[in-house]
Design a protein around this motif. Sequence first.
Motif, PDB file in Angstrom:
ATOM      1  N   TYR A 128       0.873  -1.184   0.000  1.00  0.00           N
ATOM      2  CA  TYR A 128       0.000   0.000   0.000  1.00  0.00           C
ATOM      3  C   TYR A 128       0.902   1.224   0.000  1.00  0.00           C
ATOM      4  CZ  TYR A 128      -3.852   3.007   1.772  1.00  0.00           C
ATOM      5  OH  TYR A 128      -4.812   3.988   1.954  1.00  0.00           O
ATOM      6  N   ILE A 129       0.865   2.025  -1.056  1.00  0.00           N
ATOM      7  CA  ILE A 129       1.833   3.114  -1.178  1.00  0.00           C
ATOM      8  C   ILE A 129       1.167   4.459  -1.467  1.00  0.00           C
ATOM      9  CG2 ILE A 129       3.483   1.456  -2.128  1.00  0.00           C
ATOM     10  CD1 ILE A 129       3.232   3.049  -4.809  1.00  0.00           C
ATOM     11  N   GLY A 130       1.949   5.510  -1.305  1.00  0.00           N
ATOM     12  CA  GLY A 130       1.521   6.851  -1.669  1.00  0.00           C
ATOM     13  C   GLY A 130       2.546   7.479  -2.584  1.00  0.00           C
ATOM     14  N   VAL A 131       2.068   8.158  -3.608  1.00  0.00           N
ATOM     15  CA  VAL A 131       2.960   8.844  -4.540  1.00  0.00           C
ATOM     16  C   VAL A 131       2.520  10.290  -4.711  1.00  0.00           C
ATOM     17  CG1 VAL A 131       3.744   6.833  -5.855  1.00  0.00           C
ATOM     18  CG2 VAL A 131       1.594   7.918  -6.466  1.00  0.00           C
ATOM     19  N   GLN A 132       3.493  11.162  -4.920  1.00  0.00           N
ATOM     20  CA  GLN A 132       3.220  12.562  -5.213  1.00  0.00           C
ATOM     21  C   GLN A 132       3.357  12.750  -6.727  1.00  0.00           C
ATOM     22  OE1 GLN A 132       2.090  14.907  -3.271  1.00  0.00           O
ATOM     23  NE2 GLN A 132       2.107  13.643  -1.418  1.00  0.00           N
ATOM     24  N   LEU A 133       2.229  12.606  -7.431  1.00  0.00           N
ATOM     25  CA  LEU A 133       2.271  12.576  -8.886  1.00  0.00           C
ATOM     26  C   LEU A 133       2.603  13.937  -9.493  1.00  0.00           C
ATOM     27  CD1 LEU A 133      -0.830  10.358  -9.789  1.00  0.00           C
ATOM     28  CD2 LEU A 133       1.581   9.713  -9.837  1.00  0.00           C
ATOM     29  N   PRO A 134       3.456  13.935 -10.520  1.00  0.00           N
ATOM     30  CA  PRO A 134       3.761  15.167 -11.245  1.00  0.00           C
ATOM     31  C   PRO A 134       2.762  15.377 -12.384  1.00  0.00           C
ATOM     32  CG  PRO A 134       5.134  13.403 -12.080  1.00  0.00           C
ATOM     33  CD  PRO A 134       4.295  12.806 -10.973  1.00  0.00           C
ATOM     34  N   ILE A 135       2.649  16.588 -12.869  1.00  0.00           N
ATOM     35  CA  ILE A 135       1.771  16.892 -14.000  1.00  0.00           C
ATOM     36  C   ILE A 135       2.157  16.063 -15.225  1.00  0.00           C
ATOM     37  CG2 ILE A 135       1.155  18.706 -15.667  1.00  0.00           C
ATOM     38  CD1 ILE A 135       1.218  20.697 -13.368  1.00  0.00           C
ATOM     39  N   SER A 136       3.442  15.765 -15.368  1.00  0.00           N
ATOM     40  CA  SER A 136       3.902  14.991 -16.524  1.00  0.00           C
ATOM     41  C   SER A 136       3.257  13.615 -16.596  1.00  0.00           C
ATOM     42  CB  SER A 136       5.428  14.844 -16.490  1.00  0.00           C
ATOM     43  OG  SER A 136       5.857  14.241 -15.275  1.00  0.00           O
ATOM     44  N   ALA A 137       2.760  13.105 -15.456  1.00  0.00           N
ATOM     45  CA  ALA A 137       2.120  11.787 -15.452  1.00  0.00           C
ATOM     46  C   ALA A 137       0.734  11.816 -16.073  1.00  0.00           C
ATOM     47  CB  ALA A 137       2.035  11.253 -14.021  1.00  0.00           C
ATOM     48  N   GLN A 138       0.168  13.017 -16.264  1.00  0.00           N
ATOM     49  CA  GLN A 138      -1.166  13.111 -16.851  1.00  0.00           C
ATOM     50  C   GLN A 138      -1.186  12.577 -18.279  1.00  0.00           C
ATOM     51  OE1 GLN A 138      -2.513  17.174 -16.482  1.00  0.00           O
ATOM     52  NE2 GLN A 138      -2.929  16.986 -14.289  1.00  0.00           N
ATOM     53  N   ALA A 139      -0.240  13.028 -19.101  1.00  0.00           N
ATOM     54  CA  ALA A 139      -0.187  12.562 -20.494  1.00  0.00           C
ATOM     55  C   ALA A 139       0.145  11.080 -20.556  1.00  0.00           C
ATOM     56  CB  ALA A 139       0.848  13.377 -21.279  1.00  0.00           C
ATOM     57  N   GLN A 140       0.999  10.610 -19.650  1.00  0.00           N
ATOM     58  CA  GLN A 140       1.339   9.186 -19.631  1.00  0.00           C
ATOM     59  C   GLN A 140       0.126   8.345 -19.269  1.00  0.00           C
ATOM     60  OE1 GLN A 140       4.558   9.395 -16.800  1.00  0.00           O
ATOM     61  NE2 GLN A 140       6.052  10.044 -18.336  1.00  0.00           N
ATOM     62  N   THR A 141      -0.672   8.827 -18.331  1.00  0.00           N
ATOM     63  CA  THR A 141      -1.908   8.135 -17.966  1.00  0.00           C
ATOM     64  C   THR A 141      -2.885   8.150 -19.136  1.00  0.00           C
ATOM     65  OG1 THR A 141      -1.628   8.806 -15.653  1.00  0.00           O
ATOM     66  CG2 THR A 141      -3.815   8.064 -16.320  1.00  0.00           C
ATOM     67  N   GLN A 142      -3.024   9.302 -19.758  1.00  0.00           N
ATOM     68  CA  GLN A 142      -3.961   9.462 -20.866  1.00  0.00           C
ATOM     69  C   GLN A 142      -3.657   8.522 -22.014  1.00  0.00           C
ATOM     70  OE1 GLN A 142      -3.876  13.351 -22.760  1.00  0.00           O
ATOM     71  NE2 GLN A 142      -6.055  13.228 -23.232  1.00  0.00           N
ATOM     72  N   ASN A 143      -2.379   8.299 -22.273  1.00  0.00           N
ATOM     73  CA  ASN A 143      -1.959   7.488 -23.416  1.00  0.00           C
ATOM     74  C   ASN A 143      -1.566   6.063 -23.047  1.00  0.00           C
ATOM     75  OD1 ASN A 143      -2.166   9.602 -25.473  1.00  0.00           O
ATOM     76  ND2 ASN A 143      -0.464  10.565 -24.388  1.00  0.00           N
ATOM     77  N   HIS A 144      -1.916   5.643 -21.831  1.00  0.00           N
ATOM     78  CA  HIS A 144      -1.632   4.275 -21.363  1.00  0.00           C
ATOM     79  C   HIS A 144      -0.131   3.965 -21.418  1.00  0.00           C
ATOM     80  CE1 HIS A 144      -5.972   3.449 -21.472  1.00  0.00           C
ATOM     81  NE2 HIS A 144      -5.989   4.011 -22.663  1.00  0.00           N
ATOM     82  N   GLN A 145       0.682   4.942 -21.030  1.00  0.00           N
ATOM     83  CA  GLN A 145       2.129   4.765 -20.999  1.00  0.00           C
ATOM     84  C   GLN A 145       2.597   4.576 -19.563  1.00  0.00           C
ATOM     85  OE1 GLN A 145       3.238   8.496 -22.743  1.00  0.00           O
ATOM     86  NE2 GLN A 145       3.125   7.736 -24.856  1.00  0.00           N
ATOM     87  N   PRO A 146       3.743   3.946 -19.369  1.00  0.00           N
ATOM     88  CA  PRO A 146       4.277   3.812 -18.004  1.00  0.00           C
ATOM     89  C   PRO A 146       4.540   5.177 -17.385  1.00  0.00           C
ATOM     90  CG  PRO A 146       5.408   2.303 -19.499  1.00  0.00           C
ATOM     91  CD  PRO A 146       4.578   3.212 -20.351  1.00  0.00           C
TER      92      PRO A 146
END
Length: 281
Positions: free
Chosen positions: A176-194
């Motif tokens: 069970y973890i916590g991450v401080q996501l950066p804005i750069s992860a938005q495009a990666q999430t959107q495009n199903h990228q790591p």
Amino acid sequence: MALKKIEPELPGAHKTVMLRTNPSQIDPKKLKLGKQSARHDPRALLLATYLTSALPTPPASFDVAAKMPANWGMMDNDQIGDCTCAAAGHLIMEWTFNAGKKMFTPTDKQIVAAYSAITGYNPVTGANDNGANETDVLNYWRQSGIAGHKIGAFMSLEPSNHTHIMDSVYIFEGCYIGVQLPISAQAQTQNHQPWSVPPGGATGDGRPGSWGGHAVPVVAYDSRGVTVVTWGALQIMTWSFWQAYCDEAYAILSEDYLDGKKKAPQGFSLLELKQDLADLK
């Protein structure tokens, strides 16, 4: 005779081109986060205290979600910031599935009820949807239960210690973890990228927390990174991303993943753990 140069006009060259929306893409604006800043309790139990030399060495790669259904369910995390409770729900699903029992899937209502009890969120008015602290969720999960399922204990890991993460996934069937996501992860999430650290590093759009805090369970790892469950699906993150953005991690002891014999993993100091838990009450 002078020659006149003719410039052929390309069809639509001067017209605005409208790109079609890719239906397979995820709109990050429709996703919610909800993990508050890590709060480390000095009384917290540490996984390192209970690991012994008798424990098996974790393999180079391990996947506890390999046979799980593809759709894990949003658990309302596309509507409200209940990721800390949704992560608990996803672990309960995985644990009961791998224990050979009928997989228990908490309902959205049960997850929201836990989120409301912990934070004061009002599902009728939407008030107090401010996310939650992971330790508050873990303590509530241990003392009151989520969707009728209680955990026995949770132990803090060293977030930068890869072996601890591997131990947790291999021995306790998840992390069970916590991450401080950066804005750069938005495009990666959107495009199903790591999820990976952007070329410019952890600054600007790559700055930790510039998107927000998020809680997720780890269900697999290999030499390249870890796999987590988020927003109803699996998401890969690289180890470098983990290093840059993970700010808390916990191993959880739960009867949901025991095989009916109710035995602790070989080499784990369960008796000592129970004694320490009694001292905390």
